[in-house]
Design a protein around this motif. Structure first.
Motif, PDB file in Angstrom:
ATOM      1  N   SER A 389       0.820  -1.214   0.000  1.00 39.82           N
ATOM      2  CA  SER A 389       0.000   0.000   0.000  1.00 39.82           C
ATOM      3  C   SER A 389       0.853   1.262   0.000  1.00 39.82           C
ATOM      4  O   SER A 389       1.916   1.322   0.624  1.00 39.82           O
ATOM      5  N   ARG A 390       0.334   2.246  -0.710  1.00 42.90           N
ATOM      6  CA  ARG A 390       0.914   3.579  -0.725  1.00 42.90           C
ATOM      7  C   ARG A 390      -0.220   4.590  -0.543  1.00 42.90           C
ATOM      8  O   ARG A 390      -1.378   4.306  -0.858  1.00 42.90           O
ATOM      9  N   ILE A 391       0.110   5.771  -0.046  1.00 46.26           N
ATOM     10  CA  ILE A 391      -0.879   6.844   0.012  1.00 46.26           C
ATOM     11  C   ILE A 391      -1.002   7.440  -1.377  1.00 46.26           C
ATOM     12  O   ILE A 391      -0.021   7.918  -1.951  1.00 46.26           O
ATOM     13  N   TRP A 392      -2.213   7.402  -1.910  1.00 48.55           N
ATOM     14  CA  TRP A 392      -2.474   7.849  -3.285  1.00 48.55           C
ATOM     15  C   TRP A 392      -3.446   9.016  -3.301  1.00 48.55           C
ATOM     16  O   TRP A 392      -4.337   9.097  -2.450  1.00 48.55           O
ATOM     17  N   PRO A 393      -3.340   9.899  -4.307  1.00 55.61           N
ATOM     18  CA  PRO A 393      -4.334  10.955  -4.492  1.00 55.61           C
ATOM     19  C   PRO A 393      -5.477  10.472  -5.383  1.00 55.61           C
ATOM     20  O   PRO A 393      -5.248   9.741  -6.358  1.00 55.61           O
ATOM     21  N   PHE A 394      -6.682  10.875  -5.049  1.00 54.70           N
ATOM     22  CA  PHE A 394      -7.865  10.498  -5.824  1.00 54.70           C
ATOM     23  C   PHE A 394      -8.752  11.712  -6.054  1.00 54.70           C
ATOM     24  O   PHE A 394      -8.872  12.582  -5.184  1.00 54.70           O
ATOM     25  N   LYS A 395      -9.380  11.742  -7.214  1.00 52.16           N
ATOM     26  CA  LYS A 395     -10.574  12.559  -7.364  1.00 52.16           C
ATOM     27  C   LYS A 395     -11.751  11.689  -6.939  1.00 52.16           C
ATOM     28  O   LYS A 395     -11.875  10.554  -7.405  1.00 52.16           O
ATOM     29  N   ILE A 460      -5.296   9.505  -9.430  1.00 56.83           N
ATOM     30  CA  ILE A 460      -4.698  10.632 -10.143  1.00 56.83           C
ATOM     31  C   ILE A 460      -3.261  10.297 -10.547  1.00 56.83           C
ATOM     32  O   ILE A 460      -2.458   9.879  -9.711  1.00 56.83           O
ATOM     33  N   SER A 461      -2.940  10.492 -11.829  1.00 57.12           N
ATOM     34  CA  SER A 461      -1.584  10.225 -12.296  1.00 57.12           C
ATOM     35  C   SER A 461      -1.085  11.241 -13.312  1.00 57.12           C
ATOM     36  O   SER A 461       0.000  11.061 -13.857  1.00 57.12           O
ATOM     37  N   HIS A 462      -1.854  12.265 -13.599  1.00 61.54           N
ATOM     38  CA  HIS A 462      -1.450  13.253 -14.602  1.00 61.54           C
ATOM     39  C   HIS A 462      -1.479  14.654 -13.997  1.00 61.54           C
ATOM     40  O   HIS A 462      -1.920  14.837 -12.882  1.00 61.54           O
TER      41      HIS A 462
END
Length: 533
Positions: A389-395, A460-462
């Motif tokens: 697991s990693r902390i990820w950004p999401f919309k 989010i990746s861009h």
């Protein structure tokens, strides 16, 4: 790197820093030999004819590219479905969403983003080679566009849509000027998903066609930038485009390996390695806990607003003459439409953060839901302490949508169609639209419906900023910071620990007492020496 990727489409355009080991000169798409065609299509007689339809162009293409359509037939882009390891069938054709809800029953409108011609209902022939649309991905002129309700076909005569002119496509001209896919080709669908520019993803919109470095440092051509395109990272073989939001992985432990030999798109580490922060070793201590995107994509929708809320329960308002209503805010964005309900938008929006291990769970139309609260249409799995697991950004897109209030399942309303067909956008009758759509889908409907609030997660990746604009330590390591709502772990600067705080107070008090005692003793000593003199 096999089976390791960072989510999802166009993923490695999220690489956080300028290449540490490569320069823009040594890695620039304009000098990449893969981008140079070996054929001048203007010299092919079979492409100089006056084509009357897209399938005719495909037949001409297949005279030379004999295996191309067969390859396309094996892709997710063609079938819009993904068979999961647990036997579930997902993909755009099957999953619930909280934008336009369902493809099935609304094909002529939805399939304007399909890479084929004629998918207007369930009778579409997925085995037909002439149904493959070569031009939508290979148009090098920027003039090819599908008609919004044409089941994948472009306009063959000058016409209009929504009261605006929609010119016919010059098929011969486009066929003679094909090229490898660029950001426009990919973006014509991926930037405009959900019904318009910037609506769905938040980090994918038409500002990426020619972005400034502030919008995306990798896709920008500013200051001799990399000017990267989608296929620089989504390196395609046999028309298989790597990257899927249904089968993601949240980490890459392999490190530098660009260009990739496997099935997945380039990750941040593929170009930057596992210790990317030159001269800042402490930052590299975060790599096993944070996705690169978390710090290097501080906001989304930097130039164009993205939709954050869509309330279908408010749809259906008509004026006194029975005409559809549209209300806009001061910037011209629609905040209400009779057909679709009420919206909220955001620009320069801060993502939400979740632990993500690469497992994204999806609700289907057969899933029984709990309607007592907000229903997550999909949700990321992950937890602190998990090495995956990693902390990820999401919309996170939220809204309200119809469901079967007796069977506790989501429904497939028919939205698109002519008046009298039961389509909601024409007849404005939810019960009939749901009944018509469910009958078309061969699914049972109890006859009772209501609306339930939902949320949907989009990783989010861009829109990677220059490194100077990345988040700093204080953005997270403080109270009310970026990670305030992310629980289950201790974050220095944010969290209070009673023992640590008491110990800290004792140390401070002890230090202060020591200073006072030391000062007092020095004073007494000084007075004694003065008296003796």
């Amino acid at each position: 790197m096999k089976k390791l990727m960072i989510f999802p489409v166009l993923c490695a355009l999220s690489v956080p820093l300028a290449f540490s080991s490569l320069t823009a000169r040594s890695f620039h798409p304009s000098v990449d030999s893969v981008m140079i065609s070996t054929a001048d299509h203007t010299k092919f007689d079979q492409l100089k004819q006056d084509f009357s339809s897209g399938p005719e162009v495909t037949e001409a293409c297949l005279e030379c590219h004999t295996e191309a359509a067969k390859q396309v037939h094996q892709t997710k882009h063609w079938h819009w479905e993904v068979l999961m390891k647990d036997g579930r069938m997902l993909g755009k054709q099957h999953v619930v969403n909280n934008f336009c809800i369902s493809v099935e029953g609304n094909e002529p409108r939805c399939t304007s983003c399909h890479i084929g011609y004629g998918w207007k209902d369930r009778s579409f022939d997925f085995t037909s080679e002439r149904n493959v649309d070569c031009l939508v991905c290979h148009d090098g002129t920027g003039t090819y566009k599908k008609y919004p309700s044409g089941a994948g076909h472009p306009a063959y005569t000058d016409t209009a849509f929504a009261g605006k002119p929609f010119p016919a496509v010059d098929l011969s001209y486009v066929a003679q000027n094909v090229a490898n896919p660029n950001r426009h080709n990919c973006g014509i669908c991926h930037f405009e998903g959900g019904g318009g520019d910037a609506v769905k993803h938040g980090d994918l919109d038409n500002s990426l066609i020619d972005p400034t470095a502030h919008i995306d440092v990798h896709m920008s051509a500013e200051n001799d930038g990399l000017d990267m395109t989608c296929i620089d990272c989504h390196q395609t073989e046999g028309h298989q485009v790597p990257g899927s939001r249904y089968e993601p992985h949240a980490r890459d432990v392999h490190g530098f390996d660009y260009p990739l030999p496997d099935d997945y798109p380039t990750t941040c580490s593929s170009c930057h390695g596992l210790e990317p922060h030159t001269n800042y070793a402490k930052l590299d201590d975060h790599v096993d806990k944070l996705a690169c995107q978390t710090c290097h994509i501080p906001t989304i929708a930097r130039q164009r607003p993205t939709k954050m809320w869509w309330d279908w329960s408010k749809a259906g308002e008509l004026d006194e003459k029975g005409h559809k209503v549209t209300r806009r805010d001061s910037s011209g964005l629609p905040v209400y439409m009779s057909k679709k309900g009420e919206f909220e938008w955001a620009t320069d929006a801060v993502p939400e953060y979740r632990w993500f291990n690469g497992e994204m769970n999806y609700v289907t139309f057969l899933t029984q839901i709990d309607d007592s609260g907000v229903v997550p249409i999909n949700h990321p799995d992950g937890e602190p302490g998990d090495s995956l697991s990693r902390i990820w950004p999401f919309k996170v897109h939220r809204g309200k949508q119809p469901y079967d209030s007796e069977f506790k399942r989501f429904v497939k309303p028919k939205l698109f169609g002519p008046k009298g067909s039961g389509a909601y956008w024409s007849d404005f009758d939810w019960d009939r639209a749901i009944a018509t759509g469910m009958e078309y889908a061969d699914m049972e409907y109890s006859g009772s419906y209501d609306f339930v609030e939902t949320e949907m997660y989009w990783p989010i990746s861009h829109m990677v900023t220059p490194k100077e604009e990345a988040l700093g330590c204080v953005d997270c390591h403080r109270r009310n910071g970026r990670l305030e709502k992310l629980s289950g772990f201790y974050l220095p600067g944010r969290d209070a620990n009673r023992f640590v705080e008491i110990l800290g107070l004792v140390v401070i008090a002890g230090s202060l007492a020591g200073v006072l005692v030391h000062g007092y003793l020095r004073f007494i000593s000084y007075k004694r020496r003065s008296g003796e003199e």
